[in-house]
Design a protein around this motif. Structure first.
Motif, PDB file in Angstrom:
ATOM      1  N   LYS A  16      70.953 -30.696  34.827  1.00  0.00           N
ATOM      2  CA  LYS A  16      69.781 -30.910  33.975  1.00  0.00           C
ATOM      3  C   LYS A  16      70.220 -31.550  32.668  1.00  0.00           C
ATOM      4  CE  LYS A  16      67.598 -26.548  35.242  1.00  0.00           C
ATOM      5  NZ  LYS A  16      67.153 -25.269  34.686  1.00  0.00           N
ATOM      6  N   ASP A  17      69.329 -32.349  32.084  1.00  0.00           N
ATOM      7  CA  ASP A  17      69.659 -32.974  30.804  1.00  0.00           C
ATOM      8  C   ASP A  17      69.973 -31.930  29.755  1.00  0.00           C
ATOM      9  OD1 ASP A  17      69.362 -35.435  31.813  1.00  0.00           O
ATOM     10  OD2 ASP A  17      67.288 -35.740  31.127  1.00  0.00           O
ATOM     11  N   GLU A  18      69.170 -30.853  29.775  1.00  0.00           N
ATOM     12  CA  GLU A  18      69.335 -29.841  28.729  1.00  0.00           C
ATOM     13  C   GLU A  18      70.437 -28.834  29.066  1.00  0.00           C
ATOM     14  OE1 GLU A  18      66.740 -30.381  30.709  1.00  0.00           O
ATOM     15  OE2 GLU A  18      65.704 -28.528  31.293  1.00  0.00           O
ATOM     16  N   GLY A  19      71.209 -29.129  30.075  1.00  0.00           N
ATOM     17  CA  GLY A  19      72.284 -28.196  30.480  1.00  0.00           C
ATOM     18  C   GLY A  19      71.828 -27.341  31.647  1.00  0.00           C
ATOM     19  N   GLY A  20      72.782 -26.902  32.454  1.00  0.00           N
ATOM     20  CA  GLY A  20      72.446 -26.113  33.639  1.00  0.00           C
ATOM     21  C   GLY A  20      72.218 -27.008  34.848  1.00  0.00           C
ATOM     22  N   TYR A  21      71.929 -26.381  35.978  1.00  0.00           N
ATOM     23  CA  TYR A  21      71.810 -27.116  37.247  1.00  0.00           C
ATOM     24  C   TYR A  21      70.545 -26.714  37.997  1.00  0.00           C
ATOM     25  CZ  TYR A  21      76.950 -27.640  36.769  1.00  0.00           C
ATOM     26  OH  TYR A  21      78.215 -27.917  36.349  1.00  0.00           O
ATOM     27  N   TYR A  22      70.129 -27.534  38.974  1.00  0.00           N
ATOM     28  CA  TYR A  22      69.120 -27.109  39.946  1.00  0.00           C
ATOM     29  C   TYR A  22      69.452 -27.667  41.323  1.00  0.00           C
ATOM     30  CZ  TYR A  22      67.034 -31.740  39.105  1.00  0.00           C
ATOM     31  OH  TYR A  22      66.831 -33.092  38.984  1.00  0.00           O
TER      32      TYR A  22
END
Ligand code: GTP
Ligand code: MN
Length: 586
Positions: free
Chosen positions: A208-214
């Motif tokens: 994700k742009d804001e950090g983290g994953y999906y």
């Protein structure tokens, strides 16, 4: 007969992974290994051999269907060959062809057979391949999870049922379902930071742009992509209803390169001991539907055009490939592009054909409508590469006019020059000459072509034949050979050096030095040639050819010095040398 490395359970997978962790193997070891195994033993363990004479054994060929035994194994040559289909090679080649192993796998299997350990030159590859192994392991576990999810989703099951996919086929291809939700894989398999990173590396997560994953795959039917040995290296996912994109593939990862992999190849290899031909189709669903209807020899590229890598992979298993395309203009353009890709790889024994489907159909829809026999009928009548080639080019030029024919010949020649030199290329040029009704082509034929036509069995050729068949003859050569300006002399010279510098010399071991070199094929051919010289006369025949070669070298040197003399350029030393040579000649 089973592959050594057919992976059936987790402990075998671990074993396989260990074996796969190879560094590069020292060449000397490969030669030593070949000298320590007996090809007769090795082959006899897989197909029972019958004795013909003290040194020769035979059997029905395992590489083509036949009733009489044309497969022969020579103990002295440490070499096998089939008079029927031309299959041949040393112990390593046998494992490559029969057990379908990769080169390092074949070395491992041979070492195991001989009871010796394989030394590794480097360990850096080992570390590398264990990362790959970890990625494959995690994908294999995720595939199991998707399969479980499929069993629990009525929508997904209904979708597959509606498309006519049977339970056993879904199982064979390990079809699964990625349920809706953004974090299913993330939560289940990415419990720690390193694990999350690994899932990302394997292409299963998006950052994700804001950090983290999906999760990359959501609400899709999942098609695991297996590599040759059955490890899962990527996925394709199809949306259930309409939507974009219809198919989503794993991105390129350290273990997945789209331009190299073929969907279905693993299943095809599992289903067939011998593969007579392979049909190349476009889609996942095409491969699966064909398989379900009994055409267990179709594979698909993964939404990319066919590459040379794809072809080389297929050529390992078959020499008969049928490209299957839509019948519309786009399909023809794609077929032409595929044809151009194949040209440089078209060895003489390879047969490529093109099959065009009725408009609006793909193999999936057609086989359901027509059934297996009708589809195989279409395969039978697929057009050959040469007729598709000339059809397409003649459609682009007016062959009734001189200008048109010139254009046609020019275009075709450019393409045909891409072919490797050989009989096929020669035949294509001859066909072109007929169609273009012109002689200019022969002037543009590659020089090897003309040479081949003119070649008479020469002393040099006979010397090479005798030497490759009985390498010990090299030791009859006591004084260094003078250089001779003849095609093939460098090869002869190298052959002598190789034999003299190596303790173990059978035809099989010597040919190992030419693996992957273009002269290797020629040498293998010569190794099989029936020379008709009785065993008792071979040594004197060889010495005789050497004598003739020396005379030729002598003559060449005299000619060279004489032409220099004619220009008055001879040094004192050269005059002396010329005198000597003329004296020797007498
Ligand atoms: P079905 O509609 O399920 O029967 O699939 P199909 O194989 O008939 O679909 P199509 O002829 O549209 O596509 C052939 C192949 O191209 C697919 O199997 C995919 O590998 C690839 N492909 C099709 N659509 C897409 C897409 O939207 N994205 C990507 N990356 N590949 C696609
Ligand atoms: Mn389709």
């Amino acid at each position: 007969m089973q592959n050594h490395f057919d992976i059936k359970n987790d402990s075998q997978l671990t074993l396989y992974n260990t074996i796969m962790s190879t560094g590069s193997i020292p060449r000397e070891f490969i030669q030593r290994l070949l000298s320590q195994v007996d090809i007769v033993d090795l082959i006899d363990g897989r197909i029972p051999l019958r004795k013909k004479s003290s040194n020769n054994y035979f059997a029905c060929c395992p590489f083509h269907a036949e009733k009489s035994a044309s497969f022969s194994v020579s103990h002295t040559k440490q070499f096998y060959y089939c008079f029927g289909c031309g299959a041949h090679g040393n112990a390593i080649d046998f494992l490559l062809q029969f057990d379908r192993l990769s080169f390092p796998e074949a070395i491992d299997a041979l070492a195991k057979h001989a009871g010796i350990d394989v030394p590794r030159e480097t360990i850096s590859n080992t570390a590398h391949s264990s990362i790959d192994t970890q990625l494959c392991d995690v994908l294999t576990r995720i595939a199991k999870y998707y399969q479980t999810e499929l069993r629990q989703s009525k929508t997904a099951i209904d979708y597959l049922k509606n498309r006519g996919i049977s339970g056993p086929i879904a199982k064979e291809f390990c079809l699964g379902f990625a349920p809706s939700g953004w974090e299913n894989v993330l939560q289940q398999f990415g419990t720690t930071l390193p694990l999350k990173h690994q899932l990302y590396e394997a292409g299963m997560l998006i950052k994700k742009d804001e950090g983290g994953y999906y999760d990359r795959f959501r609400e899709r039917i999942m098609f695991p992509i297996h590599e040759r040995r059955g490890r899962i290296i990527a996925f394709g996912g199809r949306i259930l209803d309409k939507g974009d994109p219809k198919y989503l593939n794993s991105p390129e990862t350290p273990i997945f390169q789209k331009g190299r992999e073929l969907y279905g190849l693993y299943q095809v290899l599992n289903a067939n001991r011998q593969i007579e031909r392979i049909v190349l189709v476009e889609g996942y669903m095409d491969v699966i539907a064909l398989f379900q209807y009994g055409i267990t020899y179709a594979v698909a590229t993964l939404g990319t055009a066919t590459t040379a890598h794809h072809l080389h992979r297929l050529f390992r298993y078959t020499t008969d490939i049928i490209f299957c395309f839509d019948g519309d203009a786009a399909g023809r353009t794609a077929a032409w592009r595929a044809l151009l890709t194949t040209l440089p790889s078209l060895r003489d024994e390879i047969q490529i054909r093109f099959m065009f489907l009725p408009e609006g159909e793909d193999p999936d829809s057609l086989i359901r409508k027509e059934g297996k026999d009708a589809f195989e009928q279409r395969i039978q009548t697929a057009v050959t590469l040469s007729s598709f080639f000339f059809q397409t080019l003649s459609a682009q030029a007016d062959l009734t006019s001189v200008d048109g024919r010139a254009r046609f010949v020019k275009l075709a020649t450019e393409h045909l020059n891409q072919l490797p030199p050989g009989i096929f290329q020669q035949m294509m040029f001859e066909e072109l000459a007929k169609k273009g009704r012109t002689e200019i082509i022969s002037a543009q034929m590659p020089p090897q072509m003309k040479l081949q036509k003119a070649r008479a069995p020469s002393s040099l050729r006979l010397a090479i034949i005798l030497l490759i068949q009985q390498p010990q003859l090299a030791h009859c050569i006591t004084e260094p050979l003078p250089p001779i300006d003849l095609p093939g002399f460098a090869l002869f010279f190298e052959l002598i050096e190789t034999i003299k510098n190596n303790a173990a010399y059978t035809t099989g071991t010597i040919l190992e030095y030419w693996r992957d070199r273009k002269e290797g094929k020629l040498l293998a051919k010569l190794a099989l040639l029936e020379h008709m010289i009785p065993a008792s006369g071979i040594e004197s025949e060889f010495l005789g050819t050497l004598q003739r070669l020396k005379k030729l070298a002598n003559k060449q040197q005299i000619d060279q010095l004489l032409s220099k003399a004619a220009k008055g350029e001879l040094s004192q030393e050269e005059k002396y040398r010329l005198h000597q040579l003329i004296h020797d000649k007498k």
